[in-house]
Motif scaffolding. Structure first.
Motif, PDB file in Angstrom:
ATOM      1  N   ILE A   3       0.520  -1.326  -0.210  1.00  0.00           N
ATOM      2  CA  ILE A   3       0.263   0.346   0.525  1.00  0.00           C
ATOM      3  C   ILE A   3       0.731   1.466   0.147  1.00  0.00           C
ATOM      4  CG2 ILE A   3      -1.792   1.378   1.532  1.00  0.00           C
ATOM      5  CD1 ILE A   3      -2.856  -1.593   2.333  1.00  0.00           C
ATOM      6  N   SER A   4       0.703   2.453  -1.011  1.00  0.00           N
ATOM      7  CA  SER A   4       1.708   3.764  -1.423  1.00  0.00           C
ATOM      8  C   SER A   4       0.977   4.746  -1.232  1.00  0.00           C
ATOM      9  CB  SER A   4       2.469   3.169  -2.043  1.00  0.00           C
ATOM     10  OG  SER A   4       2.420   2.271  -3.240  1.00  0.00           O
ATOM     11  N   ASN A   5       1.135   5.474  -1.590  1.00  0.00           N
ATOM     12  CA  ASN A   5       0.748   7.069  -1.983  1.00  0.00           C
ATOM     13  C   ASN A   5      -0.980   6.806  -1.002  1.00  0.00           C
ATOM     14  OD1 ASN A   5       2.557   7.310  -3.725  1.00  0.00           O
ATOM     15  ND2 ASN A   5       1.489   5.585  -5.496  1.00  0.00           N
ATOM     16  N   ILE A   6      -0.610   7.149   0.604  1.00  0.00           N
ATOM     17  CA  ILE A   6      -1.818   7.240   0.934  1.00  0.00           C
ATOM     18  C   ILE A   6      -2.084   8.507   0.848  1.00  0.00           C
ATOM     19  CG2 ILE A   6      -2.494   6.869   3.298  1.00  0.00           C
ATOM     20  CD1 ILE A   6      -0.311   4.623   3.765  1.00  0.00           C
ATOM     21  N   GLN A   7      -3.952   9.062   1.129  1.00  0.00           N
ATOM     22  CA  GLN A   7      -3.151  10.274   0.732  1.00  0.00           C
ATOM     23  C   GLN A   7      -4.832  10.151   1.896  1.00  0.00           C
ATOM     24  OE1 GLN A   7      -3.775  12.225  -2.564  1.00  0.00           O
ATOM     25  NE2 GLN A   7      -2.614  10.529  -3.483  1.00  0.00           N
ATOM     26  N   ALA A  19      -5.646   4.998  -1.447  1.00  0.00           N
ATOM     27  CA  ALA A  19      -4.176   4.918  -1.510  1.00  0.00           C
ATOM     28  C   ALA A  19      -4.104   3.725  -2.502  1.00  0.00           C
ATOM     29  CB  ALA A  19      -4.144   4.082  -0.142  1.00  0.00           C
ATOM     30  N   ASP A  20      -3.001   3.455  -3.420  1.00  0.00           N
ATOM     31  CA  ASP A  20      -2.795   2.416  -3.926  1.00  0.00           C
ATOM     32  C   ASP A  20      -2.172   1.833  -4.146  1.00  0.00           C
ATOM     33  OD1 ASP A  20      -2.701   4.012  -6.265  1.00  0.00           O
ATOM     34  OD2 ASP A  20      -0.773   4.576  -5.951  1.00  0.00           O
ATOM     35  N   GLN A  63      -6.874   1.229  -6.123  1.00  0.00           N
ATOM     36  CA  GLN A  63      -7.239   1.798  -5.823  1.00  0.00           C
ATOM     37  C   GLN A  63      -8.315   1.313  -4.270  1.00  0.00           C
ATOM     38  OE1 GLN A  63      -8.417   6.185  -6.523  1.00  0.00           O
ATOM     39  NE2 GLN A  63      -6.379   6.516  -6.330  1.00  0.00           N
TER      40      GLN A  63
END
Length: 84
Positions: A3-7, A19-20, A63
């Motif tokens: 899990i990455s790019n958490i906003q 999140a991605d 996503q």
């Protein structure tokens, strides 16, 4: 799964968690609901999210998108758990 790019974004008292999710494994990840526990600076639970992760083939990215009816953009940490 990675899990990455958490906003977190907030508008009109409601927050959105984005999140991605990438399947780094060699097998297909079947759909599931996970529990994301949002924590304050002392490690106390602020709230929980229960987003669905869709079917993801090896190497693919999907996503997570979950709405919260409160402003939680100032949470300090989180943990992810499988739903029981």
């Amino acid at each position: 799964l990675e899990i990455s790019n958490i906003q977190f974004t907030e508008k009109d008292g409601k927050s959105t968690f984005l999140a991605d999710v990438k399947n780094n494994g060699a097998t297909t990840h079947e759909p599931e609901i996970v529990k994301i526990v949002l924590l304050d600076e002392n490690g106390n639970t602020v709230t929980e999210l229960h987003p669905a992760i869709e079917r993801i083939e090896p190497g693919e990215t999907a996503q997570i998108n979950s709405m919260i009816s409160a402003n939680v953009t100032n949470v300090k940490d989180f943990r992810i758990e499988a739903e029981q």
